[in-house]
Design a protein around this motif. Structure first.
Motif, PDB file in Angstrom:
ATOM      1  N   TYR A   1      66.116 122.769  73.644  1.00  0.00           N
ATOM      2  CA  TYR A   1      65.011 123.216  73.280  1.00  0.00           C
ATOM      3  C   TYR A   1      64.403 124.551  74.127  1.00  0.00           C
ATOM      4  O   TYR A   1      64.180 125.468  73.741  1.00  0.00           O
ATOM      5  CB  TYR A   1      63.718 122.222  73.115  1.00  0.00           C
ATOM      6  CG  TYR A   1      63.141 121.989  74.424  1.00  0.00           C
ATOM      7  CD1 TYR A   1      62.269 122.961  75.140  1.00  0.00           C
ATOM      8  CD2 TYR A   1      63.133 120.706  75.212  1.00  0.00           C
ATOM      9  CE1 TYR A   1      61.529 122.531  76.465  1.00  0.00           C
ATOM     10  CE2 TYR A   1      62.422 120.229  76.284  1.00  0.00           C
ATOM     11  CZ  TYR A   1      61.754 121.296  77.030  1.00  0.00           C
ATOM     12  OH  TYR A   1      61.031 120.980  78.212  1.00  0.00           O
TER      13      TYR A   1
ATOM     14  N   LYS B   1      78.300 122.631  95.291  1.00  0.00           N
ATOM     15  CA  LYS B   1      77.760 122.862  93.915  1.00  0.00           C
ATOM     16  C   LYS B   1      77.803 123.877  93.164  1.00  0.00           C
ATOM     17  O   LYS B   1      77.786 123.890  92.070  1.00  0.00           O
ATOM     18  CB  LYS B   1      76.208 122.160  93.887  1.00  0.00           C
ATOM     19  CG  LYS B   1      75.924 120.708  94.137  1.00  0.00           C
ATOM     20  CD  LYS B   1      74.558 120.434  94.532  1.00  0.00           C
ATOM     21  CE  LYS B   1      74.436 118.872  94.770  1.00  0.00           C
ATOM     22  NZ  LYS B   1      72.699 118.623  94.768  1.00  0.00           N
TER      23      LYS B   1
ATOM     24  N   TYR C   1      70.428 128.543  97.160  1.00  0.00           N
ATOM     25  CA  TYR C   1      68.979 128.572  97.549  1.00  0.00           C
ATOM     26  C   TYR C   1      68.622 128.076  98.876  1.00  0.00           C
ATOM     27  O   TYR C   1      67.550 128.149  99.491  1.00  0.00           O
ATOM     28  CB  TYR C   1      68.124 128.345  96.413  1.00  0.00           C
ATOM     29  CG  TYR C   1      68.253 127.237  95.696  1.00  0.00           C
ATOM     30  CD1 TYR C   1      68.180 127.398  94.374  1.00  0.00           C
ATOM     31  CD2 TYR C   1      68.473 125.833  96.322  1.00  0.00           C
ATOM     32  CE1 TYR C   1      68.230 126.381  93.607  1.00  0.00           C
ATOM     33  CE2 TYR C   1      68.658 124.881  95.303  1.00  0.00           C
ATOM     34  CZ  TYR C   1      68.593 125.104  94.120  1.00  0.00           C
ATOM     35  OH  TYR C   1      68.461 123.806  93.245  1.00  0.00           O
TER      36      TYR C   1
ATOM     37  N   LEU D   1      60.025 117.884  76.879  1.00  0.00           N
ATOM     38  CA  LEU D   1      60.725 117.365  75.790  1.00  0.00           C
ATOM     39  C   LEU D   1      59.906 116.435  75.087  1.00  0.00           C
ATOM     40  O   LEU D   1      60.195 116.011  73.672  1.00  0.00           O
ATOM     41  CB  LEU D   1      61.719 116.570  76.150  1.00  0.00           C
ATOM     42  CG  LEU D   1      62.669 115.877  75.217  1.00  0.00           C
ATOM     43  CD1 LEU D   1      63.301 116.728  74.378  1.00  0.00           C
ATOM     44  CD2 LEU D   1      63.821 115.259  75.867  1.00  0.00           C
TER      45      LEU D   1
HETATM   46  N1  NAP Z   1      60.205 119.345  80.727  1.00  0.00           N
HETATM   47  C1  NAP Z   1      61.122 118.581  80.643  1.00  0.00           C
HETATM   48  O1  NAP Z   1      61.359 118.571  79.110  1.00  0.00           O
HETATM   49  C2  NAP Z   1      62.388 118.017  81.295  1.00  0.00           C
HETATM   50  C3  NAP Z   1      63.245 117.204  80.636  1.00  0.00           C
HETATM   51  C4  NAP Z   1      64.409 116.963  81.528  1.00  0.00           C
HETATM   52  C5  NAP Z   1      64.349 117.036  82.633  1.00  0.00           C
HETATM   53  N2  NAP Z   1      63.409 117.701  83.242  1.00  0.00           N
HETATM   54  C6  NAP Z   1      63.464 118.136  84.673  1.00  0.00           C
HETATM   55  O2  NAP Z   1      64.790 119.114  85.009  1.00  0.00           O
HETATM   56  C7  NAP Z   1      65.068 118.772  86.182  1.00  0.00           C
HETATM   57  C8  NAP Z   1      66.710 118.111  86.328  1.00  0.00           C
HETATM   58  O3  NAP Z   1      66.522 116.798  85.781  1.00  0.00           O
HETATM   59  P1  NAP Z   1      67.832 115.898  85.906  1.00  0.00           P
HETATM   60  O4  NAP Z   1      67.667 114.667  85.464  1.00  0.00           O
HETATM   61  O5  NAP Z   1      69.040 116.604  85.413  1.00  0.00           O
HETATM   62  O6  NAP Z   1      68.178 116.098  87.547  1.00  0.00           O
HETATM   63  P2  NAP Z   1      69.194 116.806  88.362  1.00  0.00           P
HETATM   64  O7  NAP Z   1      69.370 118.160  88.245  1.00  0.00           O
HETATM   65  O8  NAP Z   1      70.635 116.126  88.140  1.00  0.00           O
HETATM   66  O9  NAP Z   1      68.981 116.344  89.849  1.00  0.00           O
HETATM   67  C9  NAP Z   1      67.851 116.882  90.386  1.00  0.00           C
HETATM   68  C10 NAP Z   1      68.348 118.259  91.384  1.00  0.00           C
HETATM   69  O10 NAP Z   1      67.285 119.152  91.810  1.00  0.00           O
HETATM   70  C11 NAP Z   1      67.494 119.754  92.880  1.00  0.00           C
HETATM   71  N3  NAP Z   1      66.840 119.893  93.906  1.00  0.00           N
HETATM   72  C12 NAP Z   1      66.103 120.802  94.427  1.00  0.00           C
HETATM   73  N4  NAP Z   1      65.130 120.662  95.292  1.00  0.00           N
HETATM   74  C13 NAP Z   1      65.096 119.280  95.164  1.00  0.00           C
HETATM   75  C14 NAP Z   1      64.273 118.434  96.054  1.00  0.00           C
HETATM   76  N5  NAP Z   1      63.223 118.789  97.016  1.00  0.00           N
HETATM   77  N6  NAP Z   1      64.410 116.960  95.899  1.00  0.00           N
HETATM   78  C15 NAP Z   1      65.411 116.780  94.838  1.00  0.00           C
HETATM   79  N7  NAP Z   1      66.030 117.669  94.245  1.00  0.00           N
HETATM   80  C16 NAP Z   1      65.988 118.719  94.315  1.00  0.00           C
HETATM   81  C17 NAP Z   1      68.634 119.193  93.412  1.00  0.00           C
HETATM   82  O11 NAP Z   1      70.111 119.976  93.075  1.00  0.00           O
HETATM   83  P3  NAP Z   1      70.563 121.293  94.220  1.00  0.00           P
HETATM   84  O12 NAP Z   1      70.793 120.316  95.418  1.00  0.00           O
HETATM   85  O13 NAP Z   1      71.434 121.926  93.633  1.00  0.00           O
HETATM   86  O14 NAP Z   1      69.104 122.100  94.499  1.00  0.00           O
HETATM   87  C18 NAP Z   1      68.958 117.943  92.564  1.00  0.00           C
HETATM   88  O15 NAP Z   1      70.300 117.453  92.468  1.00  0.00           O
HETATM   89  C19 NAP Z   1      64.153 117.874  86.931  1.00  0.00           C
HETATM   90  O16 NAP Z   1      63.285 118.598  87.825  1.00  0.00           O
HETATM   91  C20 NAP Z   1      63.435 117.151  85.693  1.00  0.00           C
HETATM   92  O17 NAP Z   1      62.013 116.927  85.840  1.00  0.00           O
HETATM   93  C21 NAP Z   1      62.357 118.316  82.526  1.00  0.00           C
END
Ligand code: NAP
Length: 324
Positions: A129, A176, A191, A265
Motif C-alpha cells: 500500500y 545493516k 543515521y 494497514l
Molecule cells: N502504519 C502501518 O501500516 C505499519 C505497518 C507495518 C509496520 N509499520 C511500522 O514499520 C516499522 C517497521 O516494522 P517491522 O515490524 O518491519 O520492524 P523492523 O523494521 O524489522 O524493526 C524496527 C527497526 O527500526 C529501527 N529503529 C530506529 N530507531 C529505533 C529505536 N529507537 N528502537 C528500535 N528500533 C529502531 C531499527 O533499525 P535500524 O537499526 O536500522 O535503525 C529496527 O531494526 C515499525 O515502525 C512499524 O510500526 C507500520
C-alpha cells in the motif's frame, strides 16, 4: 484447551504469560485455525507497551500468522477444512489455535511456505500500500526507506527497486547498510553517523527525494521533511523511536508545499476488496521472486519476550517468526 501468550497488563516484555486458553467452535462466518507460524511485528511492541491502547484484559496480541483451517462455521464457503491460509492485522495471533472471520484470511499457494507467509503478510501488504496507494512510485523516483534492513524495510527496497525507484536506505549500522544494498538500495545513509537530509540531497543532485517512508518516527521526522523535494510526500507510518511530536502545518509551506500522511494497514485491509488486492499483489511478487522474504530469526512462541527484547534492541534484520 490450547496454549496462547497473554498479557494481563501493558508494560515491558516481562508481562507475557504462556497460558492455557479455551477456543470455542467457529460461529457463523468464522473459521478455526491451527497456527503453524506467527509473525512478529513492531506493532506488537506498541500494543504490549500500551502506546496503542488495548480495550480489555487479558489480551492476546500478535497480528499475523499462517496455519491450517481445522473447522468452519455456518455460511463459510471461501475456505474449507485443510486449506492453508495466512492473515495480517487481526489481533490474537500469539496462539496455537484461534478463531477468525473467514474473509480476513488469504489462501496460500503451494510455493509459499508457512514461515515465509507469517513473515510477509503484514509487512509485505504494508509495503504494497505504501508503494502503490500512499505514494504510487514512478520509475526514476528517489525514495527514502527507513529501517531498510528490517522487515518492512527490506521488502520496500526490493519492491521499490523493481518499480524503478532509486532507493535510498536509512539504517542504524554499517552491517545493516550492506543488507539494505543487497535488498536493492542504490545508496544508504547510516543515521547514527550521517546527516540524513544532507546525504539525501547529495544522492539526488541537490533536488531532494520524492517520498520518505519513515517508520522511525520521533527522531527522524524533521530530517525526513528536510530531505523532500518540492511537493514531496512525507509518509510517517511507524514510531520505532517514539511517536512524532505535534507540529504546525505551517512548517510545510517554506519546505516546499509538502504533503504529510499517517497511514495504517488497518484502513488498507478494512474491506474484503482492499485485503484481497494487497494479498494477491504480494503473493505474485513473492511467487515470481521479485521480492524475497528473509526470515532471519525464529523463536518458540513461549519465548516471545526474548523476541520482543531483540526487536526493540535493533538486533533483528528481515522478518521474525514465532513457532507455536
Ligand atoms: N502504519 C502501518 O501500516 C505499519 C505497518 C507495518 C509496520 N509499520 C511500522 O514499520 C516499522 C517497521 O516494522 P517491522 O515490524 O518491519 O520492524 P523492523 O523494521 O524489522 O524493526 C524496527 C527497526 O527500526 C529501527 N529503529 C530506529 N530507531 C529505533 C529505536 N529507537 N528502537 C528500535 N528500533 C529502531 C531499527 O533499525 P535500524 O537499526 O536500522 O535503525 C529496527 O531494526 C515499525 O515502525 C512499524 O510500526 C507500520
Amino acid at each position: 484447551m490450547t496454549k496462547a501468550v497473554t498479557i494481563h497488563e501493558t508494560g515491558g516484555p516481562g508481562v507475557f504469560k504462556y497460558e492455557d486458553v479455551n477456543v470455542a467452535d467457529p460461529g457463523p462466518g468464522e473459521i478455526k485455525l491451527k497456527q503453524t507460524a506467527c509473525g512478529l511485528n513492531y506493532i506488537d511492541v506498541y500494543m504490549r507497551s500500551g502506546l496503542y491502547p488495548l480495550n480489555e484484559f487479558p489480551a492476546i496480541i500478535g497480528m499475523e500468522a499462517a496455519g491450517i483451517v481445522t473447522s468452519v462455521g455456518a455460511g463459510v464457503t471461501a475456505v474449507k477444512e485443510g486449506d492453508r491460509v495466512a492473515y495480517p492485522m487481526v489481533p490474537g495471533a500469539y496462539a496455537e489455535e484461534r478463531l477468525i472471520p473467514d474473509w480476513k484470511v488469504a489462501k496460500l499457494p503451494d510455493g509459499i511456505e508457512d514461515q515465509t507467509a507469517a513473515g510477509m503478510m503484514l509487512k509485505g501488504m504494508t509495503a504494497h500500500y505504501l508503494l502503490h496507494r500512499t505514494y504510487p512510485v514512478k520509475p526514476g523516483d528517489p525514495i527514502l526507506v527507513y529501517a531498510a534492513a528490517g522487515g518492512v524495510g527490506q521488502i520496500l527496497c526490493q519492491w521499490g527497486k523493481a518499480l524503478g525507484a532509486i532507493v535510498i536506505g536509512c539504517v542504524g549500522s554499517d552491517a545493516k547498510a550492506d543488507i539494505a544494498k543487497a535488498a536493492g538500495a542504490q545508496h544508504t545513509i547510516n543515521y547514527t553517523t550521517e546527516n540524513i537530509a544532507e546525504k539525501a540531497r547529495e544522492f539526488t543532485g541537490g533536488e531532494g527525494i520524492a517520498v520518505a517512508y519513515d517508520s522511525v518516527g520521533k527522531v527522524t521526522f524533521e530530517a525526513s521533511l528536510d530531505s523532500l523535494r518540492p511537493f514531496g510526500v512525507m509518509v510517517t507510518y511507524g514510531n520505532a523511536s517514539g511517536p512524532v511530536d505535534p507540529f504546525s502545518p505551517n512548517i510545510l509551506a517554506p519546505k516546499g508545499s509538502l504533503y504529510v500522511t499517517r497511514p495504517t494497514l488497518g484502513t488498507h485491509t478494512a474491506t474484503p476488496e482492499l485485503l484481497a488486492e494487497g494479498a494477491d499483489a504480494l503473493m505474485k511478487v513473492v511467487a515470481d521472486g521479485t521480492v524475497k522474504i528473509h526470515v532471519n530469526q525464529t523463536y518458540d512462541l513461549k519465548d516471545v519476550a526474548q523476541a520482543h527484547r531483540d526487536l526493540e534492541a535493533r538486533k533483528t534484520t528481515g522478518s521474525t517468526v514465532l513457532i507455536p
